[in-house]
Design a protein around this motif. Structure first.
Motif, PDB file in Angstrom:
ATOM      1  N   THR A  53       0.825  15.110  -8.338  1.00 23.21           N
ATOM      2  CA  THR A  53       0.948  13.681  -8.114  1.00 23.21           C
ATOM      3  C   THR A  53       0.196  13.245  -6.861  1.00 23.21           C
ATOM      4  OG1 THR A  53       2.510  11.882  -7.709  1.00 23.21           O
ATOM      5  CG2 THR A  53       3.111  14.032  -6.853  1.00 23.21           C
ATOM      6  N   GLU A  54      -0.338  12.027  -6.900  1.00 20.32           N
ATOM      7  CA  GLU A  54      -0.913  11.445  -5.691  1.00 20.32           C
ATOM      8  C   GLU A  54       0.180  11.109  -4.687  1.00 20.32           C
ATOM      9  OE1 GLU A  54      -3.261   8.189  -7.553  1.00 20.32           O
ATOM     10  OE2 GLU A  54      -4.884   8.981  -6.307  1.00 20.32           O
ATOM     11  N   GLY A  55       1.426  11.078  -5.185  1.00 18.43           N
ATOM     12  CA  GLY A  55       2.538  10.713  -4.323  1.00 18.43           C
ATOM     13  C   GLY A  55       2.625   9.202  -4.165  1.00 18.43           C
ATOM     14  N   PRO A  56       3.585   8.759  -3.395  1.00 15.87           N
ATOM     15  CA  PRO A  56       3.765   7.310  -3.232  1.00 15.87           C
ATOM     16  C   PRO A  56       2.811   6.681  -2.221  1.00 15.87           C
ATOM     17  CG  PRO A  56       5.443   8.476  -1.997  1.00 15.87           C
ATOM     18  CD  PRO A  56       4.658   9.520  -2.748  1.00 15.87           C
ATOM     19  N   PHE A  57       1.947   7.484  -1.564  1.00 13.05           N
ATOM     20  CA  PHE A  57       1.118   6.926  -0.493  1.00 13.05           C
ATOM     21  C   PHE A  57      -0.379   7.226  -0.653  1.00 13.05           C
ATOM     22  CE2 PHE A  57       5.232   8.132   1.636  1.00 13.05           C
ATOM     23  CZ  PHE A  57       5.765   6.849   1.671  1.00 13.05           C
ATOM     24  N   PRO A  58      -0.977   7.039  -1.828  1.00 14.88           N
ATOM     25  CA  PRO A  58      -2.408   7.326  -1.979  1.00 14.88           C
ATOM     26  C   PRO A  58      -3.254   6.336  -1.190  1.00 14.88           C
ATOM     27  CG  PRO A  58      -1.579   6.177  -3.897  1.00 14.88           C
ATOM     28  CD  PRO A  58      -0.381   6.509  -3.071  1.00 14.88           C
ATOM     29  N   THR A  59      -4.478   6.744  -0.880  1.00 12.16           N
ATOM     30  CA  THR A  59      -5.401   5.866  -0.175  1.00 12.16           C
ATOM     31  C   THR A  59      -5.763   4.683  -1.068  1.00 12.16           C
ATOM     32  OG1 THR A  59      -6.287   7.719   1.078  1.00 12.16           O
ATOM     33  CG2 THR A  59      -7.633   5.731   0.971  1.00 12.16           C
ATOM     34  N   LYS A  60      -5.694   3.484  -0.513  1.00  9.65           N
ATOM     35  CA  LYS A  60      -5.886   2.283  -1.328  1.00  9.65           C
ATOM     36  C   LYS A  60      -7.359   2.002  -1.615  1.00  9.65           C
ATOM     37  CE  LYS A  60      -1.551   0.168   0.153  1.00  9.65           C
ATOM     38  NZ  LYS A  60      -0.891  -0.970   0.843  1.00  9.65           N
ATOM     39  N   SER A  61      -8.235   2.179  -0.635  1.00 12.77           N
ATOM     40  CA  SER A  61      -9.665   1.916  -0.819  1.00 12.77           C
ATOM     41  C   SER A  61     -10.479   3.058  -0.227  1.00 12.77           C
ATOM     42  CB  SER A  61     -10.058   0.593  -0.154  1.00 12.77           C
ATOM     43  OG  SER A  61      -9.342  -0.486  -0.710  1.00 12.77           O
ATOM     44  N   PRO A  62     -10.483   4.214  -0.894  1.00  9.34           N
ATOM     45  CA  PRO A  62     -11.118   5.403  -0.305  1.00  9.34           C
ATOM     46  C   PRO A  62     -12.595   5.246  -0.015  1.00  9.34           C
ATOM     47  CG  PRO A  62     -10.555   5.772  -2.618  1.00  9.34           C
ATOM     48  CD  PRO A  62      -9.878   4.513  -2.203  1.00  9.34           C
ATOM     49  N   SER A  63     -13.299   4.461  -0.810  1.00  8.95           N
ATOM     50  CA  SER A  63     -14.746   4.329  -0.610  1.00  8.95           C
ATOM     51  C   SER A  63     -15.097   3.657   0.709  1.00  8.95           C
ATOM     52  CB  SER A  63     -15.368   3.550  -1.765  1.00  8.95           C
ATOM     53  OG  SER A  63     -14.858   2.234  -1.832  1.00  8.95           O
ATOM     54  N   THR A  64     -14.126   2.991   1.326  1.00 11.76           N
ATOM     55  CA  THR A  64     -14.370   2.349   2.625  1.00 11.76           C
ATOM     56  C   THR A  64     -14.077   3.278   3.792  1.00 11.76           C
ATOM     57  OG1 THR A  64     -12.121   1.458   2.848  1.00 11.76           O
ATOM     58  CG2 THR A  64     -13.716   0.131   1.609  1.00 11.76           C
ATOM     59  N   LEU A  65     -13.631   4.484   3.501  1.00 11.31           N
ATOM     60  CA  LEU A  65     -13.208   5.411   4.557  1.00 11.31           C
ATOM     61  C   LEU A  65     -14.077   6.664   4.578  1.00 11.31           C
ATOM     62  CD1 LEU A  65      -9.324   5.117   4.149  1.00 11.31           C
ATOM     63  CD2 LEU A  65     -10.763   4.032   5.884  1.00 11.31           C
TER      64      LEU A  65
END
Length: 245
Positions: A53-65
């Motif tokens: 699972t990605e869990g409850p806290f996945p990165t919201k906009s990974p391409s910006t990071l």
């Protein structure tokens, strides 16, 4: 459970949520549609890493990071993360050009981009520490600079990883576990020596890998990393993840 449904509906359903909310939220998802089970798939000369699972806290906009130093404003024991990605469809050769997103909690067990709820009371919704993206080199390697992760109720120390191909297609969501023996970095960081770096929880109440609801079935230790180093010099994690690209 679909992550989007979990995030939309699951939080409201956790009104009784103070009983190990994070533990239940991080349970395994159903097997992915490519046929690889959560215990890994044996194909050819290597095993596809488990889907988690990605869990409850996945990165919201990974391409910006896109960055290699994901520390942000967090303090703790210096930590280098080296992940090698290999392709089981290419005789387990290094996979170059893959996009690798990682994220983990800070020394207090909190995640950026979330908070202010029963699942995480501290509100970090407006910051993005301990999250980042890199592209694998010709050796399939990405390297991140961070701080050693803390822990929270119901979970052992871990790192989340999401791997995409060059075109942005998702190849694998998985997690990385840590050695937990008496001479391990986990014990050292959470022991008396770690207090000067701000790690104050100790090991009382810690959930070991064998009882962790994500890693407990990893009998072959496919998800287990190697961690070397020291408190004074910092630690380095190395791990190989196999995907079907």
């Amino acid at each position: 459970m679909e992550r989007k449904h979990f995030l939309k509906n699951g939080l409201a359903a956790l009104g009784l949520a103070a009983i190990a909310p994070l533990a239940s939220a991080c349970k395994k998802e159903a097997d992915s549609t490519d046929g690889d089970s959560s215990s890994g798939t044996e194909t050819g000369s290597c095993t596809v890493s488990p889907t988690e699972t990605e869990g409850p806290f996945p990165t919201k906009s990974p391409s910006t990071l896109v960055k290699s130093d994901i520390t942000g404003d967090r303090t703790g024991v210096p930590f280098t993360i080296k992940i090698t990605v290999k392709n089981k469809n290419g005789d387990c050769s290094a996979l170059s050009g893959a996009l690798v997103d990682i994220w983990h909690c800070d020394k207090d067990g909190n995640y950026s981009e979330y908070g202010g709820t029963g699942m995480q009371s501290t509100n970090y919704t407006s910051v993005h520490f301990l999250r980042g993206r890199q592209t694998t080199d010709s050796n399939g390697l990405v390297t991140f600079t961070s701080i050693f992760p803390g822990w929270y109720s119901g979970r052992s120390t871990h790192i989340h990883v999401h791997i995409y191909n060059t075109a942005g297609k998702s190849l694998l969501v998985t997690q990385i576990s840590f050695p937990e023996g008496s001479d391990s970095a986990v014990v050292a960081v959470n022991g008396s020596g770690g207090t000067s770096y701000g790690y104050t929880k100790g090991m009382s109440g810690y959930t070991y890998k064998e009882k962790d609801n994500v890693f407990s079935d990893d009998s072959a230790n496919i998800e287990l990393s190697t961690v070397t180093g020291s408190l004074s010099g910092g630690y380095t994690l190395t791990h190989t993840i196999n995907v079907a690209a």
